[in-house]
Every structure is written in structure tokens, then in C-alpha cells.
Design a protein around this motif. Structure first.
Motif, PDB file in Angstrom:
ATOM      1  N   THR A  77      10.169  10.878  -6.387  1.00 24.56           N
ATOM      2  CA  THR A  77      10.009   9.639  -5.294  1.00 24.56           C
ATOM      3  C   THR A  77      11.218   8.741  -5.800  1.00 24.56           C
ATOM      4  O   THR A  77      11.281   7.676  -4.913  1.00 24.56           O
ATOM      5  N   HIS A  95       1.366  12.732  -1.306  1.00 25.31           N
ATOM      6  CA  HIS A  95       1.898  12.426  -2.574  1.00 25.31           C
ATOM      7  C   HIS A  95       0.705  12.415  -3.574  1.00 25.31           C
ATOM      8  O   HIS A  95       0.726  12.954  -4.601  1.00 25.31           O
ATOM      9  N   TYR A 106       9.344  18.285   1.089  1.00 25.12           N
ATOM     10  CA  TYR A 106      10.112  16.712   0.640  1.00 25.12           C
ATOM     11  C   TYR A 106      11.577  16.934   0.135  1.00 25.12           C
ATOM     12  O   TYR A 106      12.052  16.318   0.189  1.00 25.12           O
TER      13      TYR A 106
END
Length: 431
Positions: free
Chosen positions: A53, A271, A293
Motif C-alpha cells: 500500500t 485489502h 492491484y
């Protein structure tokens, strides 16, 4: 200065990302006894989610190595056949010892709206078996030096025309989302000039031809802001040491923030699910998350002039459907299109380009014969499903291929249109 702060924050997090990656490797090591405990899997999951992330995702590879043609796996390699500072034309060459035809030439115009052309990887894979596929591979504006000049919507149209010239006659063009407007404009300009390299067909998919029809949240945002607001709030200069230093751009990280904020709860849930999959040892589900992603988080900067001209032309002034759009000072007249067959494709649940926005192209092309027009509505798909996924593969792609093959060059057609637009809708299937 916001772009500079973003870069500084990203750099400041580098040691933490390195530590997180080392932690993940430590708790994934099979010789570590903690690896096989709930604590070890939790620590590895926490480290991976943090690292993923906070990282910067680079441009993904298409990675298409083979394709099935008539039941035979054929090797595929990529070849750049045309290049300019802001993009290149990529050819997917099918290597085969047999003397089979590669299929009709298809120029797939990828959107310049934040993501790389690899977002259409699935589209390319599904069209390759029956077509000789080329794709526009746009460059990240922050990687283009100021010395290479500007790039705006007029340049985009010129690039498309130049690519079609490079491919020669009997080429078919397919635009996905954003490029529907410049592709339609390019074809109109070429037909008005009696250009011999005008494509035989154009397919517009989920494109904002007329955003006044069934406006979405994206359309309403543009209508409630003037151009100065966008210039003040989203345009920034590329910081040092990127090659495009001092170029005015709409940064990719801002675009990604906008993408994610539209469905923030869904991304947070995804997530969280990945975290649980990693703890539970569900490697297949975790890998699907990574694949999605890795593509979704890879974004590129757009030149300020292209972004602002697109916002003004397409979303604020609606110049194309009002028949006032100009290219290099000359009026873009879609009525000049009399030879290039037109197919439009929409998704019933599209929340980016509302139902009817793409179909509006048929009304603009009022000199095109009705037999050269097709509109297809795909039930139960959103924006992404218009050009990718199982329904595109089974319902949409075959119809596009049939449309292309039934409109090969060399067929004489009347100059003026008539009759009724042929509309097709797939029968809704159970989920």
C-alpha cells in the motif's frame, strides 16, 4: 508544492518499506519455525499489506507470450512499429510456421486517463486469435522531457491519424472509453480530407461522446467546476529528478486517489480480505488480489494541456455533440463520415460513461448508411466489463469480430444514410 511533498513522503517511507519487506521474508522463510504459526503468518501478512500500500507501482508488462489460434498455441512477441515522444505503437506479432492469415488489422486505442495501456491486456488477449492487433502504448508525461514539446487533444488526434497512416489501408480501429472522442474526431477529419487510409470500421466502447445523456458522478463533477478550478487544484509541476522536470501535469497519484475514493469501502474490504487470505494460507485468492492491484495502482501523469482541453471539450462545453468541436482550427464534421462503419458498445451498469453516451455517435454520423451502423448493449456489466472479463470474451468480442469481418474494405456504399439503426442486446443470463 503538493507533488514535491508527495515525493518526499514516498522517499521518507523507503526505510519502512525495506524493513517491512525484510520482515515478510523473515516470516515466510520455511526454515523459520515461526513461519508455520498464526503469529508468523500474521506478521508476514501485516508486512506485505504495508509494503504494497505504500510502494510506487511501475509500468506493468503485457506478458502475452502465446495465444490459441484454431486450437494451436502460437508464440507472440511485441514489436514497436511507430514511435513519438508521448507514445508508441505496439504490434503483437503472432509467430507461426503455418501459412495462416493473421486476421484483419486492428488498432486498439488505449485510454490516456491515468492507467497504462496494459489495463487492456485482457482485451488484447481476446482479440488476438482473430485479429492482427496493434495498441497505442502511451508514455508517462513525467518521463517526457520539456524539450519534447507539448501534447494536447489536437496532438492526440494527430497521433491516431499518423498511426493509421503507418498501418496502411484496410485497418480497423477500436477505442476504449476516453479515446472514443478523439478517434471519432480523427475519422471525421480523415473522411473530410478523403484520406485513403481512413479505417474501414471504428468501434467505440463505453466512451463519453455526449456526457449530457444520463450523466454520471464523474460527469456531474466536471459540470459543477469551471476550467480554472481544475487548473488551480489538480495541475502541478513534475519535481526533480524526473526527466519531465517542470512539466505541468495532472499527477497519476491524484488520479488514483479519485479512482479509489469512488469505491473506497470496496478497496478497504479487498485489502482486509487479502490480509485474512494471507493468514489463512489462501495463496490463490491472495495472488488474484496482487494481480489486480499491481495493474490498478500503476498510474501515469497526463500533460496539463491534454487534460484541461479534454475536460473543457468533452465534459464542460460538449463541443462534439454540439457539432462545434475544432481540430487545429477546423470544424470536426462527423457528417463527413460516409465510408467508415460504426459500432458502439455500452454496458448496462456503466457508472463512468452512462448508458446512451456512446450511442450518441450514431446521431452525429448522420450521413453514414444505416447498414454500416450497429449498437450493442451488454446487460449486467459495468464500465470495466465493457472491454474485459468473461462477458466481453463470450458476448462482446465475437460481435466486434463479426462486425469487422462484415465491413472489409472494397464494398461500395451509398453516400447518404437511411433506414433505422440496428441495435442488438444480449439476452440476460442468470448470474
Amino acid at each position: 508544492m503538493f507533488y514535491q511533498w508527495y515525493e518526499m513522503t514516498h522517499a521518507a517511507l523507503s526505510p519502512a518499506r525495506a524493513m517491512a519487506d525484510a520482515t515478510r521474508l523473515y516470516y515466510k522463510n520455511p526454515v523459520n519455525p515461526l513461519t508455520h504459526t498464526h503469529f508468523g503468518r500474521t506478521m508476514a501478512a501485516m508486512a506485505e499489506v504495508f509494503e504494497r500500500t505504500t510502494r510506487r507501482y511501475g509500468k506493468p508488462a503485457f506478458g502475452i507470450e502465446t495465444v490459441s489460434v484454431d486450437g494451436v498455441r502460437v508464440p507472440v512477441h511485441e514489436e514497436i512499429v511507430w514511435r513519438r515522444p508521448f507514445g508508441q505503437l505496439l504490434h503483437f506479432v503472432k509467430e507461426s510456421k503455418s501459412k495462416y492469415q493473421p486476421g484483419p488489422k486492428l488498432l486498439l486505442v488505449a485510454p490516456m486517463s491515468g492507467h497504462y495501456a496494459t489495463l487492456l491486456r485482457g482485451t488484447v488477449e481476446d482479440m488476438l486469435p482473430n485479429h492482427d492487433v496493434y495498441i497505442t502504448d502511451w508514455n508517462d508525461a513525467r518521463m517526457v522531457p520539456m524539450t519534447d514539446g507539448r501534447f494536447d487533444l489536437d496532438d492526440y488526434v494527430d497521433y491516431i491519424i499518423s498511426m493509421l497512416h503507418r498501418l496502411g489501408g484496410d485497418t480497423h480501429v477500436m477505442a476504449v472509453c476516453q479515446p472514443s472522442v478523439p478517434v471519432l474526431a480523427a475519422v471525421a477529419v480523415m473522411e473530410a480530407r478523403k484520406d485513403p487510409y481512413t479505417p474501414s470500421t471504428m468501434t467505440l466502447m463505453g466512451g463519453p461522446i455526449d456526457t449530457r445523456i444520463n450523466p454520471t458522478a464523474v460527469n456531474r463533477l466536471a459540470e459543477t467546476r469551471d476550467l480554472d478550478w481544475f487548473r488551480r487544484n489538480v495541475i502541478m509541476k513534475v519535481p526533480f529528478p524526473h526527466p519531465g522536470f517542470m512539466r505541468d501535469v495532472y499527477p497519476g497519484f491524484l488520479q488514483l486517489s479519485g479512482f479509489m475514493s469512488m469505491n473506497l469501502d470496496r478497496h478497504i474490504s479487498a485489502h482486509h480480505d487479502m490480509f485474512n487470505h494471507l493468514i489463512d494460507g489462501d495463496g490463490d485468492s491472495a495472488e488474484k488480489h496482487r494481480e489486480f492491484y499491481d495493474e490498478y495502482m500503476a498510474v501515469m501523469d497526463l500533460t496539463a494541456e491534454f487534460y484541461l482541453q479534454t475536460v473543457e471539450t468533452v465534459f464542460i462545453e460538449h463541443t462534439l455533440p454540439k457539432r462545434t468541436m475544432k481540430h487545429r482550427g477546423e470544424l470536426v464534421d462527423c457528417s463527413a463520415i460516409t465510408q467508415c462503419a460504426l459500432m458502439t458498445v455500452e454496458g448496462e451498469r456503466d457508472d463512468i460513461s452512462g448508458v446512451g453516451q456512446t450511442k450518441a455517435a450514431h446521431e452525429l454520423c448522420d450521413s453514414l448508411p444505416a447498414e454500416k451502423k450497429v449498437h450493442y448493449m451488454q446487460p449486467r456489466v459495468g464500465h470495466y466489463g465493457v472491454f474485459n472479463g468473461s462477458r466481453f470474451r463470450s458476448e462482446i468480442a465475437p460481435r466486434i469480430s463479426d462486425f469487422i469481418r462484415s465491413n472489409q474494405s472494397g464494398t461500395s456504399v451509398p453516400r447518404k444514410g437511411g433506414g433505422k439503426l440496428r441495435e442488438v442486446t444480449a439476452a440476460a443470463k442468470p448470474e
